[in-house]
Design an enzyme around this catalytic site. Structure first.
Site, PDB file in Angstrom:
ATOM      1  N   SER A 274       0.641  -0.842   0.233  1.00 53.25           N
ATOM      2  CA  SER A 274      -0.040   0.131  -0.085  1.00 53.25           C
ATOM      3  C   SER A 274       0.975   1.378  -0.118  1.00 53.25           C
ATOM      4  CB  SER A 274      -1.015   0.500   1.315  1.00 53.25           C
ATOM      5  OG  SER A 274       0.460   0.223   1.837  1.00 53.25           O
ATOM      6  N   LYS A 275       0.250   1.878  -0.106  1.00 50.45           N
ATOM      7  CA  LYS A 275       0.937   3.633  -0.882  1.00 50.45           C
ATOM      8  C   LYS A 275       1.134   4.133   1.199  1.00 50.45           C
ATOM      9  CE  LYS A 275       1.202   8.454  -2.054  1.00 50.45           C
ATOM     10  NZ  LYS A 275       0.471   9.372  -2.201  1.00 50.45           N
TER      11      LYS A 275
END
Ligand code: GLU
Length: 506
Positions: A274-275
């Site tokens: 995930s970012k």
């Protein structure tokens, strides 16, 4: 192989339809709320491969219903990323097609109209709950240890109550009624049989917000209907959305597409990619800009959860199109391992045509005078170092010495290599045999050095290292014959001459 049936819902009027006969139409539907995520790229690949395998159509549709988070630069990044990977679409943002160009923000009136049809049918209603009321509801549920959900309070409002809310100036949203209890079941092309309890769907869902904008779950269904999608292939984080969407298809009386949900991608420590956790490393642009080969990324992402029937690891996009089998995509989470991606990247750096690698290397050769060499010589330069590269951006460090006017030699190497007595002998003699080097012939140049070594009674490190240090500033690097041949008579002479003062007495 699983039967190619339509999605099945118990009691659903289309549950017994025959396998789809129409041509395959699939889509990637990214939201431009972030750069192209590795997971989205893999979803794009599966859609592309499936479309090509089935002679179908691959479409890109930008899902920009979230006006607060959608930004144009994300759209640019997504499009550039897909193009870089070679995942060209048949209909999409810039080429239209019979139902395009596709941007959901252009269709808000249409979604609202479709939502009103559901209100008229009695499967949706106007909900006047204010954001404050909904926050208070959530808080209450949290305090009593219940999961957050809408309590369907707006379902059966009396007209007098509605009039009151309208008088207060409340703008209604439109909510779709979710029947509970019920199980929504379907055959998933990747996950197999899936059943979702409607009680887990969060209560009646908003399909049009109070500002008139359609929500994702509604717009996606209307678009998939309008664009005649036959299959929806996406990440498994959408499984609950699929249950909601199947209910919408049912209410609209439209046959749903078939579904396939790919397992998510995790890092080697089992954290979802995930970012938030991985920053830009979760995005394709990091690799595109950082010197990865699109062929490596395509190969790596594809084989992460799918292996061709013949077990091969290395394959091109075109080859994958021939072999891809959606039913064989793994149900288990994929693991993103940079070491493995690097392995694929080194493979493609070594094996792609040198012309291609050189063209891609040139943008990384900044602040060096590339015009000092011809195109053919630049290809030789890149060829001489490519076996030692993991990513293309390393090309500058690996080739800088070819371009340098004055070669900086580390003090350490001056002391350990050049000051050595035999170094002067090697360099002096190389200057003497300079006219006999067959410039342009890498092997031939190496043979001249070896012949000279024989006469001097020197070989290995004693012979090669003084030359390497004098010519490239390092003891390791490309083949010595290539270094000499590429540098050419003039540069070799100058570099040897400037190394001499650092050499010990012979
Ligand atoms: N816009 C959704 C996303 O980016 C796409 C979901 C879908 O494929 O339906 O996650």
């Amino acid at each position: 192989m699983a039967p190619s049936t339509s999605a099945r819902i118990p009691g659903y009027p289309f549950s017994s339809i025959e396998p789809l006969k129409e041509a395959v139409r699939v889509r990637l539907a990214p939201s431009p709320t972030g750069n192209l995520h590795l997971g989205t790229a893999r979803t794009a690949l599966y859609n592309y491969l499936y479309a090509h395998r089935k002679g179908g159509t691959f479409i890109v549709r930008l899902e920009d219903t979230d006006d607060e988070r959608s930004e144009d630069h994300y759209t640019v990044d997504i499009i550039e990323g897909l193009k870089w990977l070679g995942l060209t679409w048949d209909e999409g943002p810039d080429i239209g097609g019979p139902y395009g160009p596709y941007k959901q923000s252009q269709k808000f009136d249409h979604y609202a109209q479709m939502a009103n049809q559901l209100v008229t049918k009695g499967s949706a209603y106007h909900c006047y709950a204010t954001p404050e009321e909904l926050i208070a509801l959530k808080e209450e549920q949290k305090n009593s240890g219940k999961p957050p959900r809408y309590d369907n309070r707006g379902r059966d409002l009396a007209q007098i109550q509605i009039d009151e809310f309208v008088k207060e100036g409340r703008a209604p949203s439109i909510r779709f009624m979710i029947e509970e209890p019920r199980i929504i079941a379907w055959h998933d092309h990747i996950k197999g049989e899936i059943g979702i309890e409607t009680g887990d769907l969060g209560g009646d869902m908003v399909i049009v917000k109070s500002n008139g904008m359609a929500t994702y779950n509604f717009a996606v269904v209307i678009d998939d209907i309008d664009m005649k999608m036959t299959h929806v292939i996406r990440g498994e984080d959408h499984i609950h959305n699929t249950a909601k969407q199947l209910l919408l298809y049912e209410a609209l009386g439209i046959k749903p597409p078939e579904f396939a949900h790919a397992a998510l991608i995790f890092d080697t420590e089992r954290h979802k990619l995930s970012k938030r956790k991985h920053g830009e490393a979760a995005h394709i642009s990091q690799y595109r800009i950082g010197g990865y080969m699109p062929e490596a990324m395509v190969n790596y992402l594809t084989q992460m959860s799918w292996t061709p029937a013949d077990g091969r690891e290395i394959f091109t996009l075109a080859e994958a199109c021939e072999m891809f089998d959606l039913e064989k995509v793994s149900k288990s989470p994929a693991v993103f391992d940079i070491k493995r991606l690097n392995w694929f990247n080194s493979h493609y750096l070594r094996s792609l045509p040198i012309k291609t690698v050189t063209e891609r290397a040139l943008p990384y050769l900044t602040n060096v005078n590339i015009s000092a060499y011809t195109n053919a010589q630049l290809e030789e330069i890149v060829a001489s170092v490519r076996d030692g590269l993991t990513i293309l951006s390393e090309v500058l460090g690996a080739t800088r010495f070819y371009f340098e006017k004055e070669l900086p030699v580390e003090e350490d190497l001056k002391k350990t290599v050049l000051s050595n007595g035999s170094s002067r002998k090697v360099i002096d003699n190389t200057l003497k045999v300079l006219p006999s080097f067959p410039w342009g012939d890498h092997k031939g140049c190496k043979s001249v050095v070896d012949g000279m070594g024989k006469e001097l009674g020197l070989k290995g490190k004693e012979l090669y290292w003084p030359l390497r240090v004098a010519l490239s500033g390092k003891v390791q690097g490309p083949d010595l014959g290539s270094i000499i041949s590429i540098l050419g008579a003039e540069r070799v002479k100058l570099r040897l001459q400037s190394a001499l003062p650092h050499c010990g007495a012979s």
